[in-house]
Design an enzyme around this catalytic site. Structure first.
Site, short mmCIF file in Angstrom:
data_model
loop_
_atom_site.label_atom_id
_atom_site.label_comp_id
_atom_site.label_asym_id
_atom_site.label_seq_id
_atom_site.Cartn_x
_atom_site.Cartn_y
_atom_site.Cartn_z
N HIS A 1 -21.33 6.85 17.62
CA HIS A 1 -22.67 7.11 18.17
C HIS A 1 -23.73 6.10 17.74
O HIS A 1 -24.73 6.46 17.12
CB HIS A 1 -23.14 8.53 17.87
CG HIS A 1 -22.95 9.02 16.45
ND1 HIS A 1 -23.30 8.27 15.34
CD2 HIS A 1 -22.46 10.19 15.97
CE1 HIS A 1 -23.02 8.97 14.26
NE2 HIS A 1 -22.50 10.13 14.60
N ARG B 1 -14.67 22.60 16.14
CA ARG B 1 -14.95 23.70 15.19
C ARG B 1 -13.73 24.64 15.01
O ARG B 1 -12.77 24.26 14.44
CB ARG B 1 -16.18 24.51 15.62
CG ARG B 1 -17.37 23.67 16.11
CD ARG B 1 -18.20 23.10 15.01
NE ARG B 1 -19.51 22.66 15.47
CZ ARG B 1 -20.17 21.63 14.97
NH1 ARG B 1 -19.70 20.92 13.98
NH2 ARG B 1 -21.35 21.30 15.44
N ASN C 1 -15.21 17.57 10.07
CA ASN C 1 -16.19 18.29 9.23
C ASN C 1 -16.18 19.77 9.58
O ASN C 1 -17.15 20.33 10.06
CB ASN C 1 -17.60 17.68 9.40
CG ASN C 1 -18.09 17.69 10.83
OD1 ASN C 1 -17.31 17.58 11.77
ND2 ASN C 1 -19.38 17.84 11.01
N HIS D 1 -19.74 7.43 10.66
CA HIS D 1 -21.11 7.86 10.95
C HIS D 1 -21.94 7.01 10.01
O HIS D 1 -21.96 7.23 8.79
CB HIS D 1 -21.30 9.35 10.66
CG HIS D 1 -22.71 9.79 10.91
ND1 HIS D 1 -23.03 10.88 11.69
CD2 HIS D 1 -23.90 9.30 10.48
CE1 HIS D 1 -24.35 11.03 11.72
NE2 HIS D 1 -24.91 10.07 10.98
N HIS E 1 -23.59 24.36 18.25
CA HIS E 1 -24.13 25.29 17.25
C HIS E 1 -24.57 26.56 17.98
O HIS E 1 -24.81 26.52 19.20
CB HIS E 1 -25.34 24.68 16.54
CG HIS E 1 -25.01 23.47 15.72
ND1 HIS E 1 -24.33 23.53 14.53
CD2 HIS E 1 -25.25 22.16 15.94
CE1 HIS E 1 -24.17 22.32 14.04
NE2 HIS E 1 -24.70 21.46 14.88
N ASP F 1 -20.01 13.19 21.43
CA ASP F 1 -20.41 13.84 20.18
C ASP F 1 -20.76 15.30 20.43
O ASP F 1 -21.81 15.80 20.02
CB ASP F 1 -21.56 13.10 19.48
CG ASP F 1 -21.72 13.56 18.02
OD1 ASP F 1 -20.94 14.42 17.56
OD2 ASP F 1 -22.64 13.07 17.34
N HIS G 1 -15.05 11.72 20.56
CA HIS G 1 -15.92 12.26 19.50
C HIS G 1 -16.35 13.69 19.85
O HIS G 1 -17.35 13.91 20.54
CB HIS G 1 -17.14 11.35 19.34
CG HIS G 1 -17.95 11.66 18.12
ND1 HIS G 1 -18.58 10.68 17.36
CD2 HIS G 1 -18.25 12.83 17.49
CE1 HIS G 1 -19.20 11.24 16.35
NE2 HIS G 1 -19.03 12.56 16.42
N HIS H 1 -16.55 17.83 18.23
CA HIS H 1 -16.41 18.80 17.13
C HIS H 1 -15.96 20.12 17.76
O HIS H 1 -16.79 20.88 18.26
CB HIS H 1 -17.74 18.99 16.40
CG HIS H 1 -18.29 17.71 15.80
ND1 HIS H 1 -18.15 17.39 14.47
CD2 HIS H 1 -18.98 16.68 16.35
CE1 HIS H 1 -18.73 16.22 14.22
NE2 HIS H 1 -19.25 15.77 15.35
O1 DOR Z 1 -25.52 15.74 15.52
C1 DOR Z 1 -24.56 15.79 14.76
N1 DOR Z 1 -23.84 16.92 14.63
N2 DOR Z 1 -24.24 14.72 14.03
C2 DOR Z 1 -23.30 14.78 13.07
O2 DOR Z 1 -23.06 13.78 12.43
C3 DOR Z 1 -22.60 16.04 12.76
C4 DOR Z 1 -22.60 16.90 13.93
C5 DOR Z 1 -22.14 18.31 13.64
O3 DOR Z 1 -21.04 18.47 13.12
O4 DOR Z 1 -22.86 19.24 14.01
ZN ZN Z 2 -20.18 13.95 15.48
ZN ZN Z 3 -21.97 11.66 13.28
#
Ligand code: DOR
Ligand code: ZN
Ligand code: ZN
Length: 461
Positions: free
Chosen positions: A248, A79, A109, A195, A320, A316, A75, A77
């Site tokens: 999660h 980006r 996403n 999710h 950011h 996860d 899990h 991201h």
């Molecule tokens: O904390 C999270 N960040 N939960 C999510 O479901 C999305 C993720 C994100 O893409 O930043």
């Molecule tokens: Zn996530």
């Molecule tokens: Zn999530």
């Protein structure tokens, strides 16, 4: 050790391998053995006593270290593309290998969203040549279910559904539609990961918020534990027995409901080890979705982990920009996790609370089984993905030194015993003693195995 010695049939005598890792203790079939691992053409060519090892061009001295199969973080991201300012394929996979992780599964996403075979192919094209860890891709449900077959054929590892923010034109709140979509995905060999938070409960909680609250409190209060329990309960009733994965899980009751329906369950290090009292001190730095839970729930979730009810641990990793996290209006949920997950779990091993075999089940064998990957196993003929760890080395979490672009962490300042020292990806040294030494592009694109999809092995990068 003889009974454990393995080599590619008939190849040992006179064989020359690229690299030989010497002096390490090796976790092999649940036992810790002393020996050597030889690598040839990115694969493990020999595992056994040093005296029987083939000649090698390079020797890696791993005395004092423990060799484990390369962990798969299911899990992440990563980006890149429109969100590259938060993280990109290179920084994200550098972060992975620095954290001792050799494979990651990337969430869809992104900007633009990943919801079609062509978007998957585009992302894979961009990643190839850049990544220093192996990467597999999730897709969202396509607007038209007929697109699912092409998504499976393009090599998606799974479908991801965000129940509270669907990011798909398909009406996933319609139960008949959801059942149809998950059944079809499963028939095409794709597990469906959720999710799981109920949008109705989130909406109601938002309406009840008193005015003047700070953004972190607003978020935490509008994502209560009941939203997760309700959502998982609904999925358990509707999709019992299907290949469903709950991302999660943060609430023990949700884990029980999911396991009762035959689903697989993932938990994150932050939900297992941090509790909501941290918000007072760290505010947005500790904000993620689902948010941290009260201490009693955290303790109970951790008990379920030790009892074997949680299938996998995944980070996860959701980076950011720090400026976004410290904004006074909207705070995006998410924290980086690739560089803290394995050290934290190794600390559990070093302190005697988690067995090495359980650790391997949670971060190697479990993810490989759920997503059908030929990875996460130290075995002759398998890809040479492994991590060399020092179980005695103490290390304080310092986000400034992260390879991720997101240089913050709710684990900042904690000391862990157990540290990844060397990470090998497809037979190549990717990280060693604090530095990323990888050749760009040494990671491969992961595609699931399995006859149901008519796919073969991973496509080499
Ligand atoms: O904390 C999270 N960040 N939960 C999510 O479901 C999305 C993720 C994100 O893409 O930043
Ligand atoms: Zn996530
Ligand atoms: Zn999530």
């Amino acid at each position: 050790m003889r009974k454990h010695e393995r080599s590619a049939k008939g190849k040992v005598v006179g064989m020359e391998t690229d690299t030989c890792i010497k002096g390490a203790h090796i976790l092999y079939h649940g036992e810790v053995l002393e020996g050597c691992i030889a690598i040839s053409d990115g694969k493990i060519a020999f595992l056994g006593k040093e005296a029987n090892a083939p000649r090698a061009e390079r020797i890696l001295d791993a005395r004092g270290l423990l060799a484990l199969p390369g962990p798969i973080d299911a899990h992440v991201h990563l980006r890149d593309e429109g969100l590259a300012y938060k993280e990109d394929f290179y920084s994200g996979t550098c972060s992975a290998v620095a954290g001792g992780i050799t494979s990651v599964l990337d969430m869809p996403n992104n900007s633009p969203l990943v919801d079609s075979a062509s978007r998957l192919a585009e992302r894979a094209r961009k990643a190839r040549g850049t990544i220093v860890a192996n990467v597999g891709f999730y897709s969202l449900l396509p607007a038209d279910l007929n697109g699912l077959r092409a998504i499976a054929e393009a090599g998606a590892v799974a479908i991801k559904v965000f129940m509270h923010e669907p990011r798909t034109e398909l009406p996933v709140w319609d139960e008949a539609m959801l059942l149809k979509a998950v059944s079809l995905a499963n028939r095409l060999g794709l597990p469906v990961a959720f999710h799981a938070e109920d949008p109705g409960i989130i909406g109601e909680a938002k309406c009840k918020l008193r005015p003047g609250l700070d953004p972190v409190s607003k978020f935490v209060l509008s994502h209560p534990p009941e939203a997760e329990v309700e959502a998982v309960g609904k999925l358990a009733r509707l999709l019992r027995g299907l290949r469903v994965h709950i991302c999660h899980a943060s609430v023990p009751r949700a884990v029980e409901l999911a396991k009762g329906a035959g689903f697989t369950v993932e938990a994150t290090p932050h939900h297992l080890f941090l509790s909501s009292d941290l918000y007072e001190r760290l505010g947005p730095i500790a904000l993620m979705d689902p948010p941290l839970r009260p201490r009693e729930l955290v303790m109970a979730l951790r008990a379920l982990l030790y009892d074997g009810l949680i299938d996998i641990v995944a980070s996860d990793h959701a980076p950011h920009a720090l400026g976004e996290k410290l904004s006074t209006n909207h705070v995006p949920p998410g924290i980086p996790g690739l560089e803290t997950m394995l050290p934290l779990l190794l600390n559990e091993v070093a302190e005697g609370r988690l067995s090495l075999q359980h650790l391997i089940s949670l971060v190697c064998e479990g993810p490989a089984r759920i997503f059908g990957l030929r990875a996460g196993r130290l075995e002759v003929g398998w890809p040479a993905d492994l991590v060399l760890v020092d179980l005695r080395a103490k290390h304080v979490v310092k986000p400034d030194a992260f390879f991720s672009k997101a240089k913050f962490s709710p684990f900042e300042g904690l000391e862990f015993r157990g540290r990844p020292i060397g990470t090998i990806v497809n037979g190549q040294l990717a990280f060693w003693d604090g530095e990323v030494v990888a050749r760009r592009g040494c990671g491969r694109i992961l595609k699931p195995e399995g006859q149901s999809r008519g796919q073969g092995d991973e496509v080499p990068s």
